[in-house]
Design an enzyme around this catalytic site. Structure first.
Site, mmCIF file in Angstrom:
data_model
loop_
_atom_site.group_PDB
_atom_site.id
_atom_site.type_symbol
_atom_site.label_atom_id
_atom_site.label_comp_id
_atom_site.label_asym_id
_atom_site.label_seq_id
_atom_site.Cartn_x
_atom_site.Cartn_y
_atom_site.Cartn_z
ATOM 1 C CB SER A 188 38.911 41.190 36.415
ATOM 2 O OG SER A 188 38.278 39.931 36.307
ATOM 3 C CG HIS A 192 40.862 45.231 35.520
ATOM 4 N ND1 HIS A 192 40.164 45.952 36.458
ATOM 5 C CD2 HIS A 192 40.027 44.249 35.108
ATOM 6 C CE1 HIS A 192 38.962 45.418 36.608
ATOM 7 N NE2 HIS A 192 38.854 44.387 35.805
ATOM 8 C CE LYS A 204 35.910 46.780 34.777
ATOM 9 N NZ LYS A 204 35.865 45.484 34.134
HETATM 10 C C1 LIG Z 1 34.886 44.720 33.597
HETATM 11 C C2 LIG Z 1 35.475 43.838 32.578
HETATM 12 C C3 LIG Z 1 34.888 43.725 31.327
HETATM 13 C C4 LIG Z 1 33.569 44.352 31.002
HETATM 14 O O1 LIG Z 1 33.660 45.699 30.761
HETATM 15 P P1 LIG Z 1 32.360 46.619 30.944
HETATM 16 O O2 LIG Z 1 32.683 47.846 30.194
HETATM 17 O O3 LIG Z 1 32.198 46.823 32.409
HETATM 18 O O4 LIG Z 1 31.218 45.855 30.361
HETATM 19 C C5 LIG Z 1 35.542 42.988 30.380
HETATM 20 N N1 LIG Z 1 36.688 42.331 30.655
HETATM 21 C C6 LIG Z 1 37.260 42.394 31.863
HETATM 22 C C7 LIG Z 1 38.539 41.674 32.104
HETATM 23 C C8 LIG Z 1 36.669 43.146 32.870
HETATM 24 O O5 LIG Z 1 37.221 43.187 34.082
#
Ligand SMILES: *Cc1c(COP(=O)(O)O)cnc(C)c1O
Length: 382
Positions: free
Chosen positions: A182, A210, A238
């Site tokens: 991320s 992502h 996302k």
């Molecule tokens: C954003 C993210 C999460 C968390 O997801 P949410 O739905 O925002 O709680 C988990 N793993 C990674 C790699 C992320 O970037």
């Protein structure tokens, strides 16, 4: 002041002194890429809404219809009365899209990881985790009494060494990695890790937060790597443009999690509007491959303009080192009309504070070109 407030105030002072204090800034997102912040309209390169689906008319309309029909909240845990019919539809759709037998939806990606990991690994087990994996994978590991070992970032050989040394002493082994990292935007060597796990009877879980919607025509990082880890976790918050987490896995694994994952059993179901929005978002992702290819194409344009290495995902880091340097660069870009966040420890390792650029299908080629010029300008001034 009582001891509690003194404790909090002193912690805040320490953070402030290290330039690590974090503050909320009210930000109104007007569409997929423009935001209003502190009285200014900025183009955001800081959102993970890679396809602009949070503001897509079809996605919004689906959410509104779901609210009209089912109300705003799930009302209870899904095992009680919160299992809105849209959730089953969403799980079936996710399973089909991911090519798995089944899927389970959680309240968020964080809740998914915090629930999955301790359900699958316990006393006497081994967890192997990439050192740069997302904080919520580490949080999941911390909720488990299993022995947790970190392997060097994307280092299959190191992961192999650890398995060779420690797999024998453990009942079961679970390996955790982001598919797309991320804060660095690079990809895990999923095919290598999958082969390694197969050889040691370890279970690979990839976090595709992502990757969904932006890699391999939206199918994500495992599809791009040409492998299918038995545990494919991700988020709908996302590129999905909404909220909610999921795991695509086999029937027995999904059934076990429904019965035992504490963040599923003891937390309220995802609101109906989020389920409906996710269904509409998946429909768009599956039917518009050209849209899903665009964020990475924009990241390519940006990297090319600045002579940076070619990106592997729509996330491009520019490591500056000190937290203050990243904060200053972010402030300069804001003056130029761009919202780009400074990422500081502990989100990234000490000494690697950075700007993190996230590219969207809605960014115009001219937006990206202007951003690249502004970044080059800062580089020259520094
Ligand atoms: C954003 C993210 C999460 C968390 O997801 P949410 O739905 O925002 O709680 C988990 N793993 C990674 C790699 C992320 O970037």
């Amino acid at each position: 002041m009582d001891s509690l407030d003194r404790f909090a105030a002193q912690k805040l002072e320490e953070l402030e002194a290290a330039h690590l204090r974090r503050r909320l800034v009210p930000t109104a997102r007007e569409d997929g890429v423009h935001v209003l912040r502190e009285g200014r309209r900025l183009i955001s390169f800081a959102c993970n809404d890679y396809l602009g689906l949070s503001h897509h008319p079809k996605v919004k309309a689906a959410a509104v219809r779901a609210i009209e029909r089912y109300g705003t909240g799930a009302g209870a845990s899904r095992l009680v009365t919160g299992d809105c019919p849209l959730l089953e539809e969403l799980e079936e759709r996710l399973a089909r899209f991911k090519g798995s037998e089944a899927a389970i939806v959680f309240g968020s990606g964080y809740l998914a990881n915090a629930g999955i990991v301790p359900t699958l690994a316990g006393e006497g087990d081994l967890i192997l985790i990439d050192e740069l994996a997302h904080a919520c994978l580490f949080a999941g590991a911390q909720l488990s009494p299993a022995r947790t070992l970190r392997f060097r970032h994307n280092d299959v050989a190191h992961a192999a060494e650890l398995l060779e040394a420690h797999r024998g002493g453990a009942r079961r082994a679970l390996m955790l990695t982001d598919g797309v990292f991320s804060m660095d935007g690079d990809l895990a060597p999923l095919a290598g890790l999958a082969a390694l796990c197969a050889a040691h009877d370890a279970w690979l879980m990839s976090d595709d937060a992502h990757g969904l919607g932006v890699l391999a025509q939206g199918r994500g990082s495992a599809a791009l790597a040409g492998c299918a880890p038995p545990l494919q976790m991700g988020t709908l918050s996302k590129a999905g443009g909404g909220y909610g987490g999921y795991l695509a896995a086999s029937h027995p694994v999904v059934e076990l999690l429904r019965a035992r994952a504490r963040t599923f059993v003891y937390s309220t179901g995802l609101p109906p509007a989020n389920a409906a929005a996710a269904l509409a978002a998946l429909e768009i992702i599956e039917s518009e491959p050209e849209l899903t290819a665009r964020p990475l194409a924009r990241a390519h344009d940006f990297c090319e303009a600045l002579g940076l290495p070619a990106p592997h995902s729509p996330i491009v880091p520019l490591v500056l080192g000190a937290p203050q340097a990243a904060l200053d660069a972010s402030a300069r870009l804001k003056e130029a009309g761009f919202l780009v966040v400074a990422i500081r420890p502990p989100t990234v390792p000490e000494g690697t504070a950075r700007l993190r650029f996230a590219f969207s299908a809605l960014h115009g080629e001219d937006d990206v070109a202007r951003l690249a010029r502004a970044v080059a300008e800062i580089g020259r001034a520094a």
